[in-house]
Write an enzyme that holds these catalytic residues in place. Structure first.
Site, PDB file in Angstrom:
ATOM      1  N   GLY A 109     -84.848  45.047 -24.804  1.00 31.99           N
ATOM      2  CA  GLY A 109     -85.276  44.315 -25.982  1.00 31.99           C
ATOM      3  C   GLY A 109     -86.583  43.582 -25.709  1.00 31.99           C
ATOM      4  CB  CYS A 110     -89.285  42.525 -27.990  1.00 31.13           C
ATOM      5  SG  CYS A 110     -88.284  41.901 -29.358  1.00 31.13           S
TER       6      CYS A 110
END
Lengths: 343, 343, 343, 343
Positions: C148-149
């Site tokens: 995920g970012c």
């Protein structure tokens, strides 16, 4: 490899030259100068470069430095470029991103820029660096006057129409530019809180790019062209969108007008003429070297043309590198950004 | 009517004072000064005022001008305010929007602001202008030190919790501010093209507001409070949102913690404690004098508190006018903006 | 040449994959799918591509299409990826940009994503695609769970510190993200007028990336790590800046802490540890695959770490291509953007 | 007190009506309706109202609700307003902020809005609500068609010039609007990431406001006026700036042209004609009810006129309240915002 020097590397056009040249497979950047930041590593001045280069910004000394390169890009304030040129000429070609050599009529130059021109003969020999129009002359030029950002967005769509005399020589150009066009130096005008959420027209009918546009359009038309030019300041960083109003004979269809532009630019790598019914938006060109064009006939005689460029790329440093490619016999597509950073 | 003078009217806090005072039914603006723009009509300096007032900005001359007013707002750089105060004191009350009288510990002041303080006795008599906390003292003050913008957003939510010693005296405050907090003077930092689309932390652990926050929180707690304070710069014009991390005993529920804040501010007109599960956003306070607060318990001991203010209103000029209302016996709600400009 | 298929090409991560892959010298894009826009030319869906490609978006049919490629990038909503994987596995490797294979603890996944997981054995064999940490495992993986970012921006700076157990296993991460993180689908939250000029925290203590961060940090530490994670929404398009608060023994100096991170990433092409005293800003990474890190000791035990990434590049599609490079034995620097579009 | 009902209170014009009416000393808001949010407290729908009102949004039932008020503001999609009017007429006056009653030529309405008009007789009796022009008729109107936002910005500066036939009946209007003009409903066009940093023209020569502008300008001129109208979308929330190109006889001076506009609006409280040499910017009007105008002669026959309004205030809800003031004999200045939120 083309050995390149960049004078004025810490302004926005200088940094854009560095961005483009650093990815250009035929370019070696030999030096980059800065009056205010000489001696400082590029990565310290602009951390985007950290870990990517050890280049140190240098104090400009053209007598010496011009010997080391094939071409010098000048990203300097107007009036300063003309001081650099004589020292460069014996050794290297010049691509000037400033205004000093763009206008052939010296009186006009001196009136609009408030300066006495020191190199009138160089002006006469300078080639106006719009590759799509002056490609042949650019090939052998010693000095190229890279066009202004607004003029690029206005001349490209209008040139084929005026050349074909299919529109009247009376143009209204309503242009909107991002704030990088005003340069990197902080002023009251460019303060974030004065720009964000606002919008304005400025220098209505008196912007310095107006005579440049007029000279070029008149040359295309083969007669005097009247231009009403209104620049505006957009609350964005990059991009110019020009909405241009022209008049044609009622007998001329939308399709015919479009065809003239489309045919003229059909094989150009950096001009995209949109299908009828579609229009450019800034987000489709930002960061790239494209000039995008759309057209519509809106009543019996009026046509609306919309053009979009990135003012720092096709409107400045990208076009400069395109000119460099021509000068050194490199394919014009090489090394220039075609991708946009979207979204 | 309260006769008001505004020293430093052309900065962002000065202009916000004018915005608020011009709609305040109990205020008459007697004069507004500007060093750089004296002699110019306000409507020419800032066209938003065109057609609304004929007021001319004046050169500051406190000896004379203080006689004409009941209160002087000082919207001046730190170090300058202390030069103005002695001339005002015989005639009028002072509300200083700068930092000169906020910090009781002079050594701290001199270390953080790099200045020798000329009026130590005035510092001791100055009242810290957080109305919700120091209302009684404000009523009779001769000089009010209007709190900093970051401190306002941090002290208001924490005060009741520290006063009740229900949280540990170890706070992390992660604050994000709009660019007006940096003032109207153009700098490289505030250039539109350097701010738009970007975000950064700055002066981590060394911002001038840190000792101010610490002094106030420690006073609330009755003992030393450690604060880790990280300011950030948002690409917006107005607003501060602070995300504050505190620790409580595992036995303390979310509801209890919330109740302590809610009870403390229940009757306050300018503090809104959000229902559990809801959190402030800047758009709900911008342009108004509200301080909005939300709270959540996120694990056994950690609570996250979010507060939001308009840095120019509750964080500066709105709070200053709220203090003025208290000083002159006017209802605190009068004349202060409750509407936001949404969207 | 690596033959690449992109499933879900019209979302923001899909378009970023196209941007990167189109410049990657070792990649051939074989197909790109879209449920909603199949049959449409990419240049018509997104005019930035006009004149650059004739690629037509295709309806996804994995049984067939997986045979034609070496690797499939999945840019799909969570829950959808797991439906695609079985058809791809016999023919090609999978790099999933969604969340379906990131979390080893299935109960946690099912709780946070509200879905029953259909492929628990694939989860166990999936490799978490943080190249700087799991490079060896990535080399031979059949399926990579691209991080995920937010987790990317938090795990990279913390990994070496937790691995060395030099900080306490109690972390506060205050993260701020641009709006592309919310995806391309228009919602009330992403309406321009609801975002511009505002700022907010959201999903405080309950964001889906929290368990992912926790699992990875605990694995690094070799024991349970507590994380308080607060995401915020910035009024910008791209970028995540995380401000992370950690505690070390008072005896540990700023320099020592910095050295641990610096040494760990010294040879990494896509992690830049800033010299002490300098801190990342989003504008120095946007459009590039860099993760930039800065660190400061602010009191006896607290250290503030700031990290910055482009959420679509290092936080999604750039990291995915970096993983692809590892999978296929290509130098990790190849084909990934190092330039930012500044200003 | 004027008893007011607001139908469609949760859209942007509805919320702006609430903002203005809540500060209007002669207005009592009796009810506000919402189809989608009925039963919800305004402060829950829009937290800016928290702590300021307990008003609950109601399901619209005009038969009943019209009896309770003196005037109903309709902030509804076109086509819907005409369904509400018959039930209101027996009890209250109507100010429609939509398009249903703006265009007298029903064929044109039906062509541009794609709807059959159900109330042709009401169209004929409706008064076009531009107070500066139709004040006398507004006083006794039963229903007022509040003008469109673009038309307001274009008709106000042009009306005196066309009325005096001092310009040619051939106009080019290049208008730029903020995103609130597109309404609150989220669409792909209004997604933050599609707007921020970009700019475009749209509906060139075919926008629905074009026939409205044309009808009004032709009525002013006493003959057919050609208008080329190009709307553009600015990456800001509020504001319309129109740059208008007109032609006059070469003998007409800048001063004379300016005088005609200035004289016409000299006593108008909400129109400000700037001194020659100065031009409007959006930041000087946003949040206020002003229409600001500047003018310049740029060559022998061309004049450039710049006008600026807040599209939600003078371009919609502010003008609606100004009309209400006229209807009920209240001074037009009362209750309308004159302050801008600057910066």
């Amino acid at each position: 490899m083309i050995r390149v020097g960049i004078a004025g590397a810490t302004g926005y056009t200088g940094l854009e030259l560095l961005r483009i040249c650093s990815h250009h497979p035929e370019v070696e950047i030999i030096w980059a100068t800065s009056d205010s930041y000489s001696g400082i590593e590029l990565g310290n001045y602009c951390p985007a470069w950290q870990g990517r280069t050890c280049m140190v910004l240098e104090k400009p000394d053209m007598e010496e430095m011009a010997r080391e390169v094939d071409v010098v890009f000048l990203g300097l304030p107007h009036g300063v470029s003309m001081d650099y040129v004589p020292a460069i000429f014996p050794h290297a070609k010049v691509i000037d991103l400033g205004a000093d050599f763009r206008i052939q009529n010296l009186e006009t130059y001196e009136k609009y820029y408030g300066l006495h021109h020191k190199l009138p003969t160089v002006v006469r020999e300078a080639v106006y660096g719009l590759p799509e129009i002056y490609r042949q002359k650019i090939k052998t030029a010693q000095i190229i006057a890279n066009p202004g950002c607004y003029p690029t967005s206005i001349i490209i769509p209008l040139y084929p129409l005026l050349k074909n005399q299919i529109i009247q020589p009376e143009i209204i150009a309503d242009s909107k530019s991002g704030v990088t066009g005003a340069g990197k130096k902080p002023t009251e005008v460019t303060h974030f809180c004065e720009i964000d959420g606002s919008f304005k027209a400025y220098k209505i009918g008196e912007h310095r790019h107006q005579p440049e546009i007029q000279e070029q359009l008149s040359s295309a038309y083969g007669g005097s062209v009247d231009i009403v030019f209104t620049p505006h300041l957009l609350p964005i960083k990059r991009g110019i969108l020009s909405t241009i109003y022209v008049q044609g004979d009622p007998s001329v269809s939308e399709k015919e007008m479009w065809k003239i532009i489309e045919n003229f630019y059909h094989n150009e790598p950096w001009v995209r003429v949109y299908p009828l019914g579609q229009f450019p938006e800034l987000k489709w060109v930002l960061g790239s070297n494209f000039c995008d064009i759309g057209l519509k006939k809106v009543d019996k005689k009026h046509f609306v043309i919309v053009s979009a460029i990135d003012n720092l790329t096709k409107g400045a440093s990208g076009q400069a590198v395109q000119n460099m490619n021509i000068l050194f016999g490199v394919d014009e597509r090489v090394g220039l950004p075609s991708s946009v950073l979207y979204p």
